[in-house]
Every structure is written in C-alpha cells, then in structure tokens.
Design an enzyme around this catalytic site. Structure first.
Site, PDB file in Angstrom:
ATOM      1  N   THR A  47       0.791  -1.237   0.000  1.00  0.00           N
ATOM      2  CA  THR A  47       0.000   0.000   0.000  1.00  0.00           C
ATOM      3  C   THR A  47       0.824   1.290   0.000  1.00  0.00           C
ATOM      4  OG1 THR A  47      -1.920  -1.031   0.979  1.00  0.00           O
ATOM      5  CG2 THR A  47      -1.663   1.311   1.393  1.00  0.00           C
ATOM      6  N   ASP A  57      -9.187  -3.465   0.785  1.00  0.00           N
ATOM      7  CA  ASP A  57      -7.977  -4.183   1.193  1.00  0.00           C
ATOM      8  C   ASP A  57      -8.210  -4.995   2.459  1.00  0.00           C
ATOM      9  OD1 ASP A  57      -5.045  -4.657   0.816  1.00  0.00           O
ATOM     10  OD2 ASP A  57      -4.976  -3.774   2.816  1.00  0.00           O
ATOM     11  N   HIS A  99      -2.294  -2.001  -5.567  1.00  0.00           N
ATOM     12  CA  HIS A  99      -1.810  -3.372  -5.792  1.00  0.00           C
ATOM     13  C   HIS A  99      -3.040  -4.210  -5.986  1.00  0.00           C
ATOM     14  CE1 HIS A  99      -3.204  -4.198  -1.735  1.00  0.00           C
ATOM     15  NE2 HIS A  99      -2.501  -3.159  -1.308  1.00  0.00           N
TER      16      HIS A  99
HETATM   17 ZN   LIG Z   1      -3.106  -5.054   1.828  1.00  0.00          ZN
END
Ligand SMILES: [Zn+2]
Length: 547
Positions: A81, A306, A354
C-alpha cells in the site's frame, strides 16, 4: 455549373465543420477538479467479473466513457500500500521515491520504521498514537505537489482515506491529508498539516457517521444465493472475526466492534468506502474545491477493499458485496460531480495500489500449486547455516518484505566479506521449497536488469535502505497466515490493476498495450501542462493524449 457546385460543396463543408465544432464545445483550458481514486487492493478483473450487477453510473461508466488501459501493471516489488500510493502520485518506483515497503528495517536505528511515520509531528483531532504521520519519508514530488507549485499554491490538494498512508502520500509534501482514527471514529490530521482541525472537518466529525454505519448489521445487498461469482459463504479458507466461528453473513457490527478494533471495524466493511466519500463531499464543500477558478486535486483512497480482501479473499461473497456497493457509491459520486462541475469539466482517474493473491488453501483445494512460506523457520535455518560456516553469532538482523539483513558488524569482526555471506546464503536458500530466485544487494548495485523479476526488484531497490538478499517466491506462495490472503509479489495477480481516466479532455476507448501505474502522473502532467514530478520515470499514455 461546375463552379457553382464547387462553391456549394465548400459551403456545405464549412457548415459541417462549423456544426461539428458547435456540437462539442471545446473543454475549458483547465479542469476544475482532478479526482484521483485509488482502490486499495483491486484487480483489473473486478471490472468484468461483477459487471452484470454494476450500475450504469459507476465502474461501467468509467469503462464506457473513459479511457482504460486494460493491461496496466505495477512495475516493481514489493506491491504494498505505501509504495503503491507513492508510486501512482510520484510517477516513479520505490527505487526513486524511497517508500520501499509499508514498514522496513533501518540498520542505523536497529528497528523497523513505518512508511508515513514522523516523530517530529503530533496528532490533531484524534488519538496521539495515530498522529505521528507525514509524507517526509517520500523523497520525490507528487503530481499533487507539482500542481500546487505550478499555481503558486493557489490550487488546493486534499487527500482522504481511512489509512493514513493512503491519504498522506497522495497529498504529497504540500497538500492536506485526513485519515480515520480507530479510537475516536473521527477523521484526523497531524501538526505537519495544521495545528487544529479546520472547521469543516470538525463539523463533519460532529455528525458521528462512523458510529451510525456501525450501528446496523452488514447484510448482503442482494439475496445471498444470487452471489454466484463467489464460492460458498461458509468455507474454511477465510479468516473469521474475533467472536465468530464462521465467516458468514449477516455480520453483527455493533457486537463485533468490541473485539475487532472498535470504530476500526468499519475498515473491514463496505461502509468504510461510503464514509470515505462522505468525507470527500465535505471536503469539496468545505474547501470549495473546483469552485475557485483554479484546478484543485482531491485524492481519495478506498482502504476497505484491502481489509476485506485480506480477511476474506478475492473469491468471497464479502468481496463481491463490497464491489457491488462501492459501484453504487461511485455512481452517486460521479453524479454529484456532474451536477457540481458539469460533465467534462472535471477529470477522474481510478487505479489501485496493488491487486491480490488467491488464498493458498483455496488454490490447493483446486489442485493448483501454492504454499505458505514460513519466515521464522527460514530465519532459524539461515542463522544456523551462518553459525556453522563463520562461527556462532546472531547473523541475521532482520527478515522482512522477503529481504534479509545480514549483521555487517559481526561480518567485519569475523573478517568475512559481506559479499561472500550474501552469495553463500543465496545458494543455501535455493534448497528450500517455495523459494524460486535469490538476488543479492551486490547484484542489484553492480548491474542493471532489464527483464523478469530481477528488473522488478531493482525498481523497488534502494541502494541505501534495502536488504542484503532479495527473495522471489514461487507463484502463489505467500508469506503469512493459513487463512485469508495477501499481496506483495511481482506476479500478475498482484501487479495487474485498473488504469482508467475519464472526463476533461479524455477520449473514450481502451488499449491492451502494457502500461504501468507510473504512467498516470506523467499523463496528468501533460494534460495539465505542468512539470513532471521530479523523480518521474513513467511515460505519458499516448493513447489518451491522442498521439
Ligand atoms: Zn493489503
């Protein structure tokens, strides 16, 4: 007769071109607002996988009206991150901007530091331990900095996210940043930015929205049996909340709060996205963003996908529900921007910091090779090996981010060249299952790689701060835990993310040419006619600029 018809033709042509010009008025010379959206942990795949139940105004609108690079990637390791947000906004990779991980070991200090930590500043409007935050560890400018500098700081920049690093790195060194405080349920900042919260933030916090969102259970948006893109809700792969045996809907948020991070629980629900946008609306109004005759920049990062993705994985009903709800939040947001600024008068980009790997045990259950890499076991093995080779001692100082830090002092004492230990250990490590390649810091410093995982490592390598050994695991091997999943590798499941721009001066279309997330900031520099961020290594996306 010929003359007349030629004249007529000319007249018609003139009228046609005139009509065309009238039909689409030239966009303003500058957009009123640039909105950067980073979805924390989003695969490009999610644009398609859930699209049947997306609205017309959210993700599908980006695909329909925007320009999408469908083969967009991260071009360095590790895909985390902090580095992700820094790379999108600086247009370069950790090798240059210096955010080499979320947390990394610093030899000189003998401890691990956090990417956005700053001991010289203090909390404002939130708990003390969440306030030592600034972008100071980031060594190059962001597109947000360059916009501020280009306009003699008349342009405003506001970064908003639940995670502090998701707000402070995009806002750059010269913008404002606000993040969520798990303890109070408020958005806060630090003395790097302000000595007290601006009035509009205070008023926003007074609305106690986090408490409201956490007062109801999280149920699925549609009947649960219709979530056919995901595996069964009840399975053994996902990580249950504390106090729950299973990972099944409904989630009793008021009850779960107590043992699962208090207000911080909102991060692991789709309501974290809603709350982030609530704060964005408040920032637009409070700072009059895009309403002052100068281009402003609003950097939003959605942290919840996330947290949800780590706990439940990319195959879960929870993740599917998150994206269906985020899509609806985005539709509402884009409609608001249309109304506020006019279609085509603002510029949006959406990407991710990501993507993510599948859960190891899920992959194994499908007969796909995958594994869990046991860092502690390997650390013991490395120490044992070194002690046998060069004498007893504490040879390994740290093993994190798949990098090994050798004890240089001890090597000097024993008169063993560090380079020898690096090479010996690199060979030793290849004996273990799950380890595919090992590079040494000496390799990284002495030669330039132009392909494969070595190139990605080098783009994430700091000559001063990175470790002595850099490991590449086999595909689908993860460092960590038996339940849930993570990211960080240079494999496509972690690197392949959305890159889409929409609005002011952006044509409609898509391209599957390989592009990287470091190309976003240079593209914005060209569009806004301002300097490239000072460490930029990405290239403007020609397809979007029309040449
Ligand atoms: Zn993560």
């Amino acid at each position: 007769m010929k003359k007349i018809s030629a004249l007529l033709l000319l007249l018609i042509l003139f009228q046609v071109s005139f009509a065309q010009q009238r039909k689409s008025p030239a966009p303003s010379t500058k957009p009123k607002l640039v909105v950067g959206i980073v979805v924390d942990q989003m695969r490009q795949e999610y644009f398609y996988k859930f699209q049947e139940r997306y609205t017309e105004g959210g993700f599908k609108r980006l695909m329909r009206e925007g320009f999408m690079m469908t083969n967009g990637h991260y071009n360095y390791i590790p895909t985390y991150t902090g580095p992700g947000h820094a790379s999108v906004y600086t247009g370069t990779t950790p090798a240059t901007h210096g955010i080499i991980a979320n947390d990394w070991y610093v030899r000189k200090l003998g401890r691990t530091i956090y990417c956005a930590e700053d001991s010289t500043v203090a909390a404002v409007g939130g708990s003390a331990e969440s306030g030592k935050i600034s972008p100071r560890n980031m060594l190059s400018t962001t597109i947000s900095d360059e916009l501020r500098l280009a306009t003699n700081k008349q342009s405003k920049v506001v970064g908003i996210a639940i995670k502090d690093r998701g707000a402070s790195l995009p806002a750059g060194h010269t913008g404002d940043a606000y993040w969520f405080d798990n303890q109070t349920g408020n958005f806060m900042t630090s003395t790097y930015y302000y000595s007290e919260l601006p009035d509009w933030v205070q008023k926003f916090n007074d609305r106690k929205l986090a408490a409201q969102y956490l007062s109801k259970p999280w149920t699925t948006l549609f009947p649960i049996e219709t979530y056919t893109k995901s595996i069964a809700d009840d399975n053994a792969f996902e990580g249950p909340f504390i106090g729950m045996e299973k990972t099944v809907f409904p989630y009793d948020l008021p009850k779960l709060m107590e043992n699962n991070g208090g207000f911080g629980l909102i991060g692991t629900t789709p309501f974290g996205n809603t709350l982030t946008l609530d704060m964005a609306y408040a920032a637009i109004k409070g700072e009059k963003l895009g309403q002052r005759g100068v281009t402003d920049l609003l950097a939003i990062s959605f942290s919840s996908p996330d947290y949800i993705g780590h706990r439940f994985g990319p195959t879960s009903v929870e993740l599917e529900d998150n994206y269906l709800r985020l899509d609806r939040d985005l539709e509402q947001f884009f409609n608001y921007l249309d109304k506020e600024y006019g279609k085509g008068e603002y510029l949006v980009f959406l990407t991710a910091d990501h993507a993510v790997a599948d859960i190891v045990e899920f992959m194994r259950s499908e007969n796909i090779p995958a594994g869990i890499f046991n860092t502690r076991f390997i650390l013991t093995q490395m120490n044992g090996y070194c002690s046998m080779q060069y004498g007893e001692g504490n040879w390994i100082l740290n093993f994190s981010n798949e990098q090994v830090f050798i004890n240089h002092k001890l090597a000097e004492e024993r008169k063993v060249p560090v380079e020898t230990i690096q090479r010996d250990l690199a060979d030793f490590l290849l004996r273990f299952d799950g380890i595919k390649e090992v590079y040494t810091a000496t390799d990284m410093k002495r030669q330039e790689y132009s392909r494969g995982k070595a190139e990605l490592l080098q783009m994430g390598f700091s000559h001063k701060a990175s470790g002595d050994l850099l490991l590449i695991l086999e595909p689908a091997w993860l460092t960590g835990f038996p339940r849930g999943t993570t990211h960080g590798t240079g494999y496509s499941y972690d690197t392949h993310v959305p890159i889409v721009l929409m609005g002011w001066k952006i044509p409609t279309g898509q391209s599957s040419r390989y592009a990287t997330i470091t190309d976003i900031a240079p593209t914005l520099s060209m569009l806004l006619q301002i300097r490239l961020p000072n460490g930029a290594t990405g290239q403007p996306i020609g397809e979007i600029l029309g040449h």
